[in-house]
Design a protein around this motif. Structure first.
Motif, PDB file in Angstrom:
ATOM      1  N   UNK A   1       0.844  -1.196   0.000  1.00 17.49           N
ATOM      2  CA  UNK A   1       0.000   0.000   0.000  1.00 17.49           C
ATOM      3  C   UNK A   1       0.883   1.250   0.000  1.00 17.49           C
ATOM      4  N   UNK A   2       0.269   2.382  -0.328  1.00 16.78           N
ATOM      5  CA  UNK A   2       1.022   3.639  -0.338  1.00 16.78           C
ATOM      6  C   UNK A   2       1.514   3.960   1.073  1.00 16.78           C
ATOM      7  N   UNK A   3       0.664   3.731   2.082  1.00 14.85           N
ATOM      8  CA  UNK A   3       1.048   4.032   3.466  1.00 14.85           C
ATOM      9  C   UNK A   3       2.249   3.182   3.893  1.00 14.85           C
ATOM     10  N   UNK A   4       2.261   1.905   3.490  1.00 13.02           N
ATOM     11  CA  UNK A   4       3.393   1.054   3.897  1.00 13.02           C
ATOM     12  C   UNK A   4       4.676   1.499   3.206  1.00 13.02           C
ATOM     13  N   UNK A   5       4.568   1.959   1.966  1.00 10.85           N
ATOM     14  CA  UNK A   5       5.757   2.483   1.267  1.00 10.85           C
ATOM     15  C   UNK A   5       6.281   3.733   1.980  1.00 10.85           C
TER      16      UNK A   5
ATOM     17  N   UNK B   1       5.832   4.580   5.162  1.00 13.86           N
ATOM     18  CA  UNK B   1       6.421   4.192   6.450  1.00 13.86           C
ATOM     19  C   UNK B   1       7.830   3.655   6.256  1.00 13.86           C
ATOM     20  N   UNK B   2       8.020   2.850   5.227  1.00 12.87           N
ATOM     21  CA  UNK B   2       9.342   2.283   4.951  1.00 12.87           C
ATOM     22  C   UNK B   2      10.345   3.401   4.634  1.00 12.87           C
TER      23      UNK B   2
ATOM     24  N   UNK C   1      15.021   8.271   8.673  1.00 11.06           N
ATOM     25  CA  UNK C   1      15.380   8.452  10.077  1.00 11.06           C
ATOM     26  C   UNK C   1      16.690   7.725  10.381  1.00 11.06           C
ATOM     27  N   UNK C   2      16.816   6.511   9.882  1.00  9.61           N
ATOM     28  CA  UNK C   2      18.032   5.715  10.110  1.00  9.61           C
ATOM     29  C   UNK C   2      19.241   6.408   9.465  1.00  9.61           C
TER      30      UNK C   2
END
Length: 134
Positions: A106-110, A112-113, A119-120
Motif C-alpha cells: 500500500x502507499x502508506x506502507x511504502x 512508512x518504509x 530516520x536511520x
C-alpha cells in the motif's frame, strides 16, 4: 483422501539381509511392491501427476512405483510397511498445493518504509568524525 485397493498392488517376496539368524537364509521376508500409477483407475489426473512427481527415483519409465520394504523380520509386517508408505505418498499427493497470490504494497506502507530509512540515515550520518574548525 484416496485409498488404493489391494487388487492394484503386486507383491514380490525375496530373502533379505540383516538380522534374523539362520532364518534369514531360508525365509523370503523382504517385500517389493509395485503399483502401476500411470494406469490406475482409482487416481484422479491431478493426484496421479503429483504422485508420479513425488515418487522420484521409485518411479520406473513405465509409470510403475516400486517400494521395497526390508525393515522387519516378518513378511506380513514388511507388506504392511510397504502399503503404509505408498498410502503416505498418495495422501501427500492428494493435497493440492496452494499458490501465493502476489499483492502490491500500500502507499502508506511504502511511506512508512521510506520514513524509517530517512530516520536511520540521519542517525548514521551523525556518527562520523566531528568536524574540525580551522
Amino acid at each position: 483422501m484416496t485409498t488404493i485397493p489391494e487388487s492394484e498392488l503386486e507383491f514380490r517376496f525375496f530373502r533379505s539381509g540383516g538380522p534374523g539368524g539362520q532364518n534369514v537364509n531360508k525365509v523370503s521376508t523382504a517385500v517389493q511392491m509395485r503399483f502401476d500409477a500411470r494406469n490406475s483407475p482409482s487416481l484422479s489426473e491431478p493426484v496421479r501427476a503429483r504422485l508420479m512427481k513425488l515418487a522420484g527415483s521409485r518411479l520406473t519409465l513405465d509409470g510403475v512405483i516400486v517400494i521395497s520394504a526390508v525393515r522387519f523380520r516378518t513378511q506380513e509386517r514388511n507388506r504392511a510397511d510397504a502399503i503404509a508408505r505408498l498410502q503416505a505418498l498418495v495422501d501427500q499427493a492428494s493435497i493440492a498445493p496452494t499458490y501465493r497470490v502476489p499483492t502490491r504494497p500500500t502507499r502508506a506502507s511504502k511511506e512508512r518504509r521510506l520514513e524509517g530509512k530517512a530516520k536511520r540515515s540521519t542517525i548514521k550520518s551523525g556518527r562520523g568524525r566531528p568536524m574540525q574548525d580551522d
